[in-house]
Design an enzyme around this catalytic site. Sequence first.
Site, PDB file in Angstrom:
ATOM      1  N   LEU A 136       0.798  -2.819   6.483  1.00  0.00           N
ATOM      2  CA  LEU A 136       1.205  -2.481   5.124  1.00  0.00           C
ATOM      3  C   LEU A 136       1.877  -1.113   5.165  1.00  0.00           C
ATOM      4  O   LEU A 136       1.423  -0.221   5.879  1.00  0.00           O
ATOM      5  CB  LEU A 136       0.002  -2.405   4.180  1.00  0.00           C
ATOM      6  N   ASP A 137       2.942  -0.945   4.376  1.00  0.00           N
ATOM      7  CA  ASP A 137       3.593   0.360   4.285  1.00  0.00           C
ATOM      8  C   ASP A 137       2.613   1.399   3.743  1.00  0.00           C
ATOM      9  O   ASP A 137       1.725   1.078   2.939  1.00  0.00           O
ATOM     10  CB  ASP A 137       4.800   0.294   3.351  1.00  0.00           C
ATOM     11  N   ARG A 138       2.808   2.649   4.134  1.00  0.00           N
ATOM     12  CA  ARG A 138       1.902   3.724   3.706  1.00  0.00           C
ATOM     13  C   ARG A 138       1.771   3.825   2.179  1.00  0.00           C
ATOM     14  O   ARG A 138       0.660   3.972   1.670  1.00  0.00           O
ATOM     15  CB  ARG A 138       2.375   5.057   4.303  1.00  0.00           C
ATOM     16  N   HIS A 197      10.110  -3.402   4.445  1.00  0.00           N
ATOM     17  CA  HIS A 197      10.351  -3.013   3.050  1.00  0.00           C
ATOM     18  C   HIS A 197      10.944  -4.164   2.218  1.00  0.00           C
ATOM     19  O   HIS A 197      11.677  -3.920   1.261  1.00  0.00           O
ATOM     20  CB  HIS A 197      11.291  -1.802   2.973  1.00  0.00           C
TER      21      HIS A 197
END
Length: 236
Positions: free
Chosen positions: A57-59, A158
């Site tokens: 998962l993106d930050r 993204h």
Amino acid sequence: MKVIYEDNHIIAINKACGEVVQSDKTGDETVMDKVKEFLKVKYNKPGNVYLGLPHRLDRPTSGLLILAKTSKVLPRLNKLFQSKGAVHKTYWAVVDKRPPKYTDTLEHYLIKNQERNRSYAYNEPKEDAKFASLTYRHVASIDRYHLLEIELHTGRHHQIRVQLRQIKLHIKGDLKYGFPRSNKDKGIHLHARKIEFVHPVKKEPLTIIADPPKDPVWDEFLKMFHAGKFSPVNPV
């Protein structure tokens, strides 16, 4: 970080906005470190704790992250997450405008710029571009914001953020992809809400759900959800 589900083979956590999953240049403590410490204390393990990472998962994104507790189950989870249609992921995204359609499937071709850590979407195939597909559904609105429920068909860098930007929708707090202001916690209003798959060992269907972070906007939408005020799946 909050543990949502655990058995002998896997552990699922609800990642907070801003938590980094793996080590990066910031040197901040990672989700992997935190979960290892949790398991070490819970089971009184004297040595190193094994933990495998089948997806990411993106930050700035919150929500569900599935981790492997054994080296035997990690390859099975890797295969699941890489197999088309084997894992169903549902996200919630808070955006600044009502979408052009109640529901739609978006298909683009994405190119990642490694240096800028962002992706660009195109309507036609391009060299080095990867096909990306998702389906969104508009489920609720409040004064200034609108909630989309999103089903991912592919897993690209993204992907949700850049595909929504292509139809002029911007996720709350997402400066990188066009929202004008950051959130106080530096996160964005994109949440991995639900993951569904067949357990790689038990061979039983498994559905795991995580609530979004405590926040006035998320809280308002969550109240609507619990009150049954979300739009129906097939509106008349």
